[in-house]
Scaffold this motif. Structure first.
Motif, mmCIF file in Angstrom:
data_model
loop_
_atom_site.group_PDB
_atom_site.id
_atom_site.type_symbol
_atom_site.label_atom_id
_atom_site.label_comp_id
_atom_site.label_asym_id
_atom_site.label_seq_id
_atom_site.Cartn_x
_atom_site.Cartn_y
_atom_site.Cartn_z
ATOM 1 N N GLU A 44 0.828 -1.195 0.000
ATOM 2 C CA GLU A 44 0.000 0.000 0.000
ATOM 3 C C GLU A 44 0.870 1.255 0.000
ATOM 4 O O GLU A 44 2.027 1.232 0.439
ATOM 5 N N ARG A 45 0.272 2.344 -0.456
ATOM 6 C CA ARG A 45 0.979 3.614 -0.415
ATOM 7 C C ARG A 45 1.159 4.032 1.041
ATOM 8 O O ARG A 45 0.222 3.958 1.834
ATOM 9 N N GLU A 46 2.367 4.474 1.388
ATOM 10 C CA GLU A 46 2.649 4.832 2.770
ATOM 11 C C GLU A 46 3.200 6.242 2.887
ATOM 12 O O GLU A 46 3.873 6.749 1.979
ATOM 13 N N PHE A 47 2.922 6.854 4.013
ATOM 14 C CA PHE A 47 3.404 8.196 4.313
ATOM 15 C C PHE A 47 4.915 8.191 4.499
ATOM 16 O O PHE A 47 5.465 7.287 5.127
ATOM 17 N N VAL A 48 5.573 9.214 3.956
ATOM 18 C CA VAL A 48 7.014 9.372 4.144
ATOM 19 C C VAL A 48 7.317 10.638 4.956
ATOM 20 O O VAL A 48 8.004 10.584 5.973
ATOM 21 N N ALA A 49 6.789 11.777 4.497
ATOM 22 C CA ALA A 49 7.091 13.037 5.178
ATOM 23 C C ALA A 49 6.058 14.087 4.804
ATOM 24 O O ALA A 49 5.445 14.019 3.740
ATOM 25 N N THR A 50 5.882 15.051 5.705
ATOM 26 C CA THR A 50 4.994 16.174 5.443
ATOM 27 C C THR A 50 5.630 17.454 5.962
ATOM 28 O O THR A 50 6.467 17.420 6.874
ATOM 29 N N ILE A 51 5.242 18.577 5.365
ATOM 30 C CA ILE A 51 5.748 19.869 5.807
ATOM 31 C C ILE A 51 4.624 20.897 5.779
ATOM 32 O O ILE A 51 3.854 20.956 4.812
ATOM 33 N N SER A 52 4.517 21.657 6.851
ATOM 34 C CA SER A 52 3.563 22.763 6.898
ATOM 35 C C SER A 52 4.013 23.860 5.963
ATOM 36 O O SER A 52 5.154 24.322 6.052
ATOM 37 N N TRP A 53 3.108 24.266 5.052
ATOM 38 C CA TRP A 53 3.517 25.263 4.069
ATOM 39 C C TRP A 53 3.804 26.607 4.729
ATOM 40 O O TRP A 53 4.682 27.339 4.285
ATOM 41 N N SER A 54 3.087 26.942 5.786
ATOM 42 C CA SER A 54 3.246 28.258 6.396
ATOM 43 C C SER A 54 4.413 28.317 7.375
ATOM 44 O O SER A 54 5.181 29.285 7.385
ATOM 45 N N THR A 55 4.598 27.270 8.189
ATOM 46 C CA THR A 55 5.602 27.341 9.260
ATOM 47 C C THR A 55 6.881 26.584 8.943
ATOM 48 O O THR A 55 7.912 26.848 9.560
ATOM 49 N N GLY A 56 6.809 25.628 8.037
ATOM 50 C CA GLY A 56 7.971 24.791 7.765
ATOM 51 C C GLY A 56 8.126 23.631 8.730
ATOM 52 O O GLY A 56 9.078 22.849 8.605
ATOM 53 N N LEU A 57 7.208 23.512 9.677
ATOM 54 C CA LEU A 57 7.253 22.365 10.588
ATOM 55 C C LEU A 57 7.099 21.086 9.778
ATOM 56 O O LEU A 57 6.285 21.018 8.868
ATOM 57 N N SER A 58 7.896 20.069 10.119
ATOM 58 C CA SER A 58 7.869 18.839 9.326
ATOM 59 C C SER A 58 7.794 17.609 10.218
ATOM 60 O O SER A 58 8.062 17.666 11.420
#
Length: 129
Positions: A44-58
């Motif tokens: 299955e497709r799995e999450f790798v990484a995410t980043i907040s567009w406004s704050t840069g929190l990842s």
């Protein structure tokens, strides 16, 4: 319509590095997060990484922490995934995703497939042993 175009995939030996890029274009929308997912054959497709567009929190999934880093360039509407110390188990098609702001969406929404509205077509990453 929003388009996400990934680039930077390829074949690399174990221990090597690659940098994926994903450029967003088309209809203007308010992004709350961009992320990377991957899908290996038969999985299955799995999450790798995410980043907040406004704050840069990842946030990064445990299996890539310390090896992968997500970043973004707001001026270029581009998100990156720097992948170091690659392992054969990192072999997969990597997908970029973008999510529109909404009243129910928070940073943690970006950890899940349902937190995104737009997807790229994917770029193949193959790590040989």
């Amino acid at each position: 319509q929003v388009q996400l175009v990934e680039s930077g995939g390829g074949l690399v030996q174990a221990g090597g590095s690659l940098r994926l890029s994903c450029a967003a274009s088309g209809r203007t929308f308010s992004t709350y997060a961009m992320g990377w997912f991957r899908q290996a054959p038969g999985k299955e497709r799995e999450f790798v990484a995410t980043i907040s567009w406004s704050t840069g929190l990842s946030s990064h999934t445990d299996s890539v922490k310390g090896r992968f880093t997500i970043s973004r360039d707001k001026a270029k509407n581009t998100v990156y995934l720097q992948m170091n110390s690659l392992k054969p188990e990192d072999t997969a098609v990597y997908y970029c995703a973008a999510g529109e702001k909404g009243p129910s969406r928070t940073f943690s929404s970006g950890l899940y497939y349902s937190g995104y509205d737009y997807w790229g077509q994917g770029t193949q990453v193959t790590v040989s042993s």
